[in-house]
Design an enzyme around this catalytic site. Structure first.
Site, PDB file in Angstrom:
ATOM      1  CG  HIS A 155      21.686   4.656 -30.986  1.00 13.72           C
ATOM      2  ND1 HIS A 155      20.996   5.338 -31.954  1.00 13.72           N
ATOM      3  CD2 HIS A 155      22.564   5.548 -30.487  1.00 13.72           C
ATOM      4  CE1 HIS A 155      21.445   6.570 -32.040  1.00 13.72           C
ATOM      5  NE2 HIS A 155      22.394   6.728 -31.151  1.00 13.72           N
ATOM      6  CG  ASP A 185      18.110   4.126 -33.370  1.00 10.68           C
ATOM      7  OD1 ASP A 185      18.193   3.495 -32.303  1.00 10.68           O
ATOM      8  OD2 ASP A 185      18.859   5.070 -33.670  1.00 10.68           O
ATOM      9  CB  SER A 260      21.519   9.941 -30.576  1.00  7.15           C
ATOM     10  OG  SER A 260      22.475   9.743 -31.578  1.00  7.15           O
TER      11      SER A 260
END
EC number: 3.4.21.107
Length: 515
Positions: A155, A185, A260
């Site tokens: 993402h 992901d 992230s």
């Protein structure tokens, strides 16, 4: 009239005055009073054992952790949920002077007001600042090889056209996208710089970590650059609804937007998880973060580096967890495994003889804990291989061999509303259900559900079709009552209903009414 001092007392007074004068002279001659007489006690000091820190781990791993900047010719209008944008957005930001430092900062890294615009639209290159690509995300990543392969989140890179990696010392290097896996992901980038040998880290064995073990998170929160936080493993095996392979490690180290894709290390400097999501009502860290386990990441990353994509095993079944009530209705000793709601027509499972209502309890001898565990175990088997499935059917275990195939890129699932069914309504008063025969003779269609009934509590709705009870086909209410009576004679407290709705099949365990 006051008494006069005796000669002896008088002499003592003179001596005391003389000593005081001499002391005062010594102070004036030699310095402060403390040089002669100590006026205070020693300060408090605690001789405690030294507490272990993380400085040694951080010093070793930090050069392997990078910031990832993502640019694109087309910029997403909405504020990314976890990509380092919208750092300080809020009321009043646009009222700041144009030359304010914060406003200059967000023009460079986050867009006006820390937001990209209005949801649902896209802003093309040149509309606001002609002639340059726009930043669409900032995240974190880490090198896993000396020659420049690095891991981050899908993402983070999904909307990008160009990628820049910022090293621990501030060096900026261009990177190319090797491949992604949206289902877990994960993404892999490659920095091509033959003159450099990058510091890299290795994946650890996340199966050895325990709840309560220390973890260290290193990343790029809010675009600030290398930042270190520490915490413990709070839980394992978390399902947050992200996908069929959810198996997250929950940690309480501070993880924020921009973290992230960054690693979570154990105390040996090994990556045991990749930070991918947070739970927060405010958007900032509240001590609940989720990391992809290293064991999952390693399998996916290895495939991406070798082939550029990920192939997963597939058997073509719709499954659901085995609840305590379902286990009781099927005569299982414990609520483990995955119950097959329906095998896909023409799929590997259907060809092998797997039926709706079968409970898959093991794959190649390894116990299946739940439906997510089955999905992970099957996905890990290479297409073309055979798998031995242990299945619970009609009160006994059996073995079925299934040939694993590749998961189709798009598994189509119909979503057609069923029309109202004609027929004479019949009641199952003890369960709060009113049903009519289906027009094809396969099952009965629920037309009404008492909102105060167990059936309503279990999620049975108008429009559902009851096609079987305890794996026995249903053509009418008589079949349902007979199956319930048989279950009651066997001492079971629940019956298993197979329901179909919108071409989707599921099982519900319904308690047997008393009396």
């Amino acid at each position: 009239m006051p008494k006069e001092k005796s000669p002896s007392l008088y002499r003592k007074s003179l001596i005391a005055v003389a000593m005081t004068s001499a002391l005062a002279g010594a102070v004036l001659a030699n310095g402060p009073l403390s040089a002669v007489v100590s006026a205070y006690a020693d300060p408090v000091s605690v001789d405690a054992p030294a507490q272990p820190g993380f400085a040694d781990v951080v010093a070793k791993v930090s050069p392997a952790v990078v910031s990832v900047r993502v640019n694109s010719d087309v910029r997403p209008a909405s504020d990314p949920s976890d990509q380092g944008q919208g750092f300080f957005s809020g009321p009043g930001f646009d009222q700041l002077p144009d030359d304010h430092p914060l406003k200059r900062f967000f023009r460079e890294f986050g867009g006006e007001g820390g937001q990209w615009g209005r949801p649902g639209s896209k802003q093309k290159r040149g509309e606001n600042r002609p002639g340059r690509e726009r930043p669409v995300a900032q995240g974190s990543g880490f090198f896993i090889s000396e020659d420049g392969y690095l891991v981050t989140n899908n993402h983070v890179v999904s909307d990008g056209d160009a990628y820049t990696v910022v090293l621990d010392d501030g060096t900026e290097l261009d990177a190319k996208l090797v491949g992604t896996d949206p289902r877990t992901d994960l993404a892999v980038l490659k920095v091509n710089d033959p003159k450099r040998k990058f510091t890299y880290v290795a994946f650890g064995d996340d199966n050895k970590i325990r709840v309560g073990d220390w973890v260290v998170a290193v990343g790029n929160p809010f675009g600030l650059g290398g930042t270190v936080t520490a915490g413990i493993v709070s839980a394992r095996g978390r399902d947050i609804g992200a996908g069929p392979y959810d198996d997250f490690i929950q940690i309480d180290a501070a993880v924020n937007r921009g973290n992230s894709g960054g690693p979570a290390f154990n105390q040996q400097g090994q990556v045991i998880g990749i930070n991918t999501a947070i739970f927060s009502p405010s958007g900032g860290s509240v001590g609940i973060a989720f990391a992809i386990p290293a064991s999952t990441a390693k399998q996916v990353v290895d495939q991406i580096i070798k082939t550029g994509s990920v192939q997963r095993g597939w058997i073509g079944v719709q499954i659901q967890p085995v609840t305590k009530e379902i286990a009781e209705s099927l005569g299982l000793s414990e609520a483990k495994g995955a119950i097959v709601a329906s095998p896909q027509d023409g799929g590997p499972a259907a060809k092998a003889g797997i039926e709706a209502g079968d409970v898959i309890t093991a794959v190649n001898g390894e116990t299946v804990d739940d439906s997510r565990d089955l999905a992970r175990k099957v996905a890990a088997i290479a297409p073309g291989q055979k798998a031995e499935l242990t299945v619970w059917r009609k009160n006994k275990a059996m073995t079925i061999n299934v040939e694993i195939t590749s998961m189709p890129k798009n598994v189509e699932q119909a979503n057609t509303e069923k029309p109202a069914q004609p027929g004479k309504p019949e009641s199952l008063d003890s369960y709060g259900l009113t049903v009519v025969p289906s027009d094809d003779g396969k099952g009965v269609v629920v037309t009404d559900v008492d909102p105060d009934s167990d059936a309503a509590d279990k999620g049975i709705r108008s429009g559902d079709t009851i096609v079987s009870v305890n794996n026995k086909p249903v053509k009418g209410v008589g079949d349902i009552n007979a199956a319930i009576a048989d279950a009651a004679k066997s001492g079971r407290s629940a019956v298993l209903l197979q329901l179909q709705s919108n071409d989707q099949s599921r099982f519900v365990a319904l308690p047997i009414a008393k009396g």
